[in-house]
Structure formats: structure tokens, C-alpha cells
Enzyme design. Structure first.
Site, PDB file in Angstrom:
ATOM      1  N   HIS A 122      49.469  16.091  10.758  1.00 56.92           N
ATOM      2  CA  HIS A 122      50.246  16.382  11.956  1.00 56.92           C
ATOM      3  C   HIS A 122      51.049  15.132  12.309  1.00 56.92           C
ATOM      4  CE1 HIS A 122      50.956  17.126  16.276  1.00 56.92           C
ATOM      5  NE2 HIS A 122      50.693  18.398  16.043  1.00 56.92           N
ATOM      6  N   ASP A 200      41.002  13.032  12.342  1.00 59.15           N
ATOM      7  CA  ASP A 200      41.639  13.897  13.329  1.00 59.15           C
ATOM      8  C   ASP A 200      40.887  15.223  13.320  1.00 59.15           C
ATOM      9  OD1 ASP A 200      43.168  15.753  14.684  1.00 59.15           O
ATOM     10  OD2 ASP A 200      45.041  15.330  13.628  1.00 59.15           O
ATOM     11  N   GLN A 203      41.483  20.319  14.733  1.00 57.29           N
ATOM     12  CA  GLN A 203      41.349  21.670  14.195  1.00 57.29           C
ATOM     13  C   GLN A 203      39.970  21.940  13.595  1.00 57.29           C
ATOM     14  OE1 GLN A 203      43.606  23.907  14.718  1.00 57.29           O
ATOM     15  NE2 GLN A 203      45.251  22.578  15.443  1.00 57.29           N
ATOM     16  N   LYS A 226      42.124  22.989  22.711  1.00 58.76           N
ATOM     17  CA  LYS A 226      41.985  23.773  21.493  1.00 58.76           C
ATOM     18  C   LYS A 226      40.578  24.354  21.332  1.00 58.76           C
ATOM     19  CE  LYS A 226      45.519  21.061  19.050  1.00 58.76           C
ATOM     20  NZ  LYS A 226      46.605  22.045  19.036  1.00 58.76           N
ATOM     21  N   CYS A 373      54.855  20.691  13.595  1.00 57.37           N
ATOM     22  CA  CYS A 373      54.673  19.230  13.709  1.00 57.37           C
ATOM     23  C   CYS A 373      54.112  18.647  12.422  1.00 57.37           C
ATOM     24  CB  CYS A 373      53.771  18.888  14.891  1.00 57.37           C
ATOM     25  SG  CYS A 373      54.471  19.314  16.493  1.00 57.37           S
TER      26      CYS A 373
END
Length: 414
Positions: A122, A200, A203, A226, A373
């Protein structure tokens, strides 16, 4: 039993109509809807407990502080961090990555040193480092991916590490491909070379169990919105030894110990990185979201979402001209370990992704279109963008069927 109807009752927005059609919300990788328990908890705190945290001696301030710090403990437990001091509240994954990029480059890197990311990142895990490259002269390098959307060498990153590599920063799950990266292997190899790793987890944290002590990464970032929590709140986990080494990210109230005209000393962890009034209402909302996830069970959520993802890919394959991006073996081969999660990105023939998404929207189907993104990834795939359907704990097979039928209808128009 996974009672999907009861779960959906917790999300009133799912019952609304769009253009006279029942809403089919499949844009969960961008943000999830919020259950009533989260909204009620935040409203109740504003109505009954609202006061600035940490600094007040009065009852409301102490009560608000207790809720805020209880939320920190809830997060620590959810990701199995060792200490609450290792949990820093941020505005989201993006700010968490920027915090590490800024403070790590300032204190641990010099011109010519390298940070290693992947080709599927991202923008928040690319641009953050490019800004530091402009300031400090560091070098941003990337791990390549295969045509199927997996890392080359399956996470064995040794060949890409040099004596100049000071940090590895990788997505746990690609927000475009759904690829679940082998972060355990990446951390192991990086640590063998004395290199810390930032993951990261934007997700991954909403979709399957995270055990940071087992994963052993040095930093881990994720966002509340999220995972059914409010917007504007996120988390940076950092190992205590690293957070102690890094300088403050911002200056102001709360993050100080003592201030004089000549010198300032800083608060203990994690407050050193939490300048100003925190969004203590949102941290309470995040805690309620975590409790909601726990009430259903993260393993059951993962099983449900994996089933939806598999079913979606199988149905999409029946559409003429369909091109699905990212790994697909786990959808059809039970012998394959989980390597894709809750995201399906695709294009159909020569239909522009924006046209597909716009027309699906007129049918009440909310998907995401564009480069998501991740423009360097789009360049690698040789496309300008995709249509992306992403799943959450409240989605159903009937919604997948509506998506598939909607795509067929749009395709016939072209």
C-alpha cells in the site's frame, strides 16, 4: 453455528437500500461497518463519562482514563503482545507506519542505508519511506513478486539483504491481491541478519488470529475502522527495546516528563509517542469492536470469510472474460496452505474497472475500483486498476450471488 442473520442484525446499515436495491456491501478492505455495541458504547461515553484522560483528578477524568487504558489492555490481549507499554495508539495504520519511518530513520539510519519493502505494498508503506529518502538520503528497495502475486523465493529474503539493510517493512496481507505473505519466514530470516521487521497488519488483524509473541516482528500496525471499530484510531505495536531507542514522533502535552526552557525529558512508554489529547472515545469503541469479534470467534470469522472468498472465486471463474488477480491455489486445492484472504480483485474483458464499479453501484452493490493505493503493484500487473470485492464477517453467499449476477448483467451491456 455461525448465525449470519443474527450477526447482520447488529449492523442496521446492511438493511438499507441503494437506488431502490438492497445494499450489498463488499468494500470491507476500505472500511467495515460498525455494530450497534460499538456505536452505543461511544455514545454512552460522550453522554456520561466525557472528560480528558490522564491529567484530571476528578471522577469523570479518572473514569475516562480507566476506559482508555482498559482499551489498551484489550488490544494487548487481542494481538498477544507482552506488555501494554508496547501498545501505542495512533490515528491508524498510516500514522503508525509514518511514526516508525520518521523516528527510525532519524535515529537508526543514515544516507545510503536501505529499507526493504515488497512490490505489493500500500502507498502508506512506500511513500512514508520515500519521504524519509528525500530527507535523509536512505534507499527504498523492494522484493519482487511472481505473476501469481506471491513473493519471489517464498519469503526467503536473504538474497535481497545487504549490509546496508536496516529495516524490512512488509504487508501481512495485500489489500489488492489478498496474498497472505509468509511473515514468519521473513521475520526469521531478517532476524538472522540482525534486521528488525515492521508488519503492516491492516488487512490481517480483522481476519485471522494475530500472535505477536509468536510472530516475533519488531513492529506491527493496524487500524480500528477495518475491524468494526471507529475511524481515526489505530495501533502501533513495538517491542519495548525498540520503542525505548526511538525518539518521540511529536511534541506536546502528555508525552513529556519535565519541561524547562533549557531541556525537556519525556514520558515513559507508551506515552512518549502519544502527544496531545488522545481519541479516548475511539479507543473505547475499538475495545468494544475487539470484544464483538471475540464474541463470535476469530477462527470462526476466518472460516466464514475463507468460504465466501473461495465461493466467490469459483463463481467468478464462470464469467466469460474474467481475470482474477492474486494467488488462487488455496481456493481450489485443500492441500494448499492459506495464501489468500477475504479479497478478490478482478477485471472483465475490456470493461474499464470504473465502468464496472459504477454500474454495479446502480444495482446496490458496493465494490472498490481503481489502483487501491498500490500503483507500483498495478504497474507490475500491467493494468491501471481493478474491481475489488472484499468480505467481512457479515457477508453472505447470497451477496456473492448478487455480485456475480450483477457482473453478468453489466457484461451483457458491453
Amino acid at each position: 453455528m455461525y448465525d449470519i442473520n443474527k450477526i447482520r442484525e447488529d449492523f442496521p446499515i446492511l438493511s438499507r437500500e441503494v437506488y431502490g436495491k438492497p445494499l450489498v456491501y463488499l468494500d470491507n478492505a476500505a472500511t467495515t461497518q460498525k455494530p450497534l455495541c460499538v456505536l452505543d458504547a461511544m455514545r454512552d461515553e460522550y453522554l456520561n463519562v466525557n472528560a480528558n484522560v490522564h491529567r484530571g483528578v476528578h471522577y469523570l477524568s479518572q473514569q475516562a482514563t480507566d476506559l482508555h487504558e482498559a482499551a489498551r489492555e484489550e488490544v494487548r490481549r487481542f494481538v498477544n503482545a507482552q506488555k501494554t507499554e508496547e501498545i501505542v495508539f495512533t490515528r491508524g495504520t498510516t500514522e503508525a507506519i509514518n511514526l516508525v519511518a520518521s523516528t527510525f530513520c532519524e535515529s537508526q539510519m543514515q544516507a545510503g542505508d536501505e529499507v526493504l519493502v515488497t512490490e505489493m505494498e500500500h502507498h502508506s508503506n512506500i511513500v512514508s519511506w520515500q519521504l524519509q529518502a528525500m530527507k535523509h538520503g536512505i534507499v527504498v528497495k523492494h522484493l519482487p513478486i511472481t505473476d501469481e502475486g506471491c513473493l519471489v523465493n517464498g519469503g526467503d529474503i536473504a538474497a535481497y539483504l545487504t549490509e546496508k539493510t536496516k529495516l524490512v517493512s512488509v504487508a501481512h496481507v495485500s489489500n489488492v491481491l489478498g496474498t497472505v505473505n509468509p511473515v514468519e519466514q521473513i521475520v526469521k530470516v531478517a532476524h538472522e541478519h540482525g534486521i528488525p521487521v515492521l508488519v503492516d497488519g491492516a488487512q490481517s488483524a480483522p481476519h485471522f488470529q494475530i500472535d505477536l509473541q509468536a510472530l516475533d516482528c519488531d513492529f506491527f500496525a493496524f487500524s480500528g475502522h477495518k475491524m468494526y471499530g471507529p475511524t481515526g484510531i489505530g495501533v502501533l505495536y513495538g517491542k519495548e527495546e525498540w520503542l525505548e531507542k526511538l525518539p518521540p514522533y511529536q511534541g506536546g502535552g502528555e508525552m513529556i516528563d519535565k519541561v524547562t526552557w533549557e531541556h525537556t525529558t519525556f514520558e515513559r512508554l507508551p506515552f512518549k509517542f502519544e502527544a496531545g489529547t488522545p481519541d479516548y472515545i475511539a479507543t473505547h469503541g475499538l475495545a468494544k469492536a475487539i470484544q464483538y469479534i471475540d464474541s463470535i470467534g476469530i477462527d470462526r470469522i476466518q472460516e466464514h470469510e475463507q468460504e465466501l472468498t473461495r465461493y466467490c472465486m469459483q463463481q467468478l471463474q464462470t464469467i466469460e472474460g474474467m481475470k482474477i488477480y492474486g494467488p488462487q491455489c488455496s481456493m481450489f486445492n485443500v492441500q494448499c496452505s492459506m495464501n489468500k484472504d477475504a479479497v478478490v480483485s478482478f477485471n472483465v474483458g475490456d470493461i474499464h474497472h470504473l465502468d464496472m464499479g459504477t454500474l454495479l453501484d446502480r444495482l446496490g452493490i458496493a465494490v472498490r475500483t481503481g489502483h487501491h493505493c498500490a500503483q507500483p503493484l498495478m504497474d507490475r500487473l500491467g493494468i491501471s486498476g481493478t474491481v475489488r470485492a472484499s468480505f467481512a464477517l457479515y457477508n453472505t453467499k447470497e451477496e456473492v450471488d448478487a455480485l456475480v449476477e450483477g457482473i453478468r448483467r453489466v457484461s451483457r451491456m458491453f
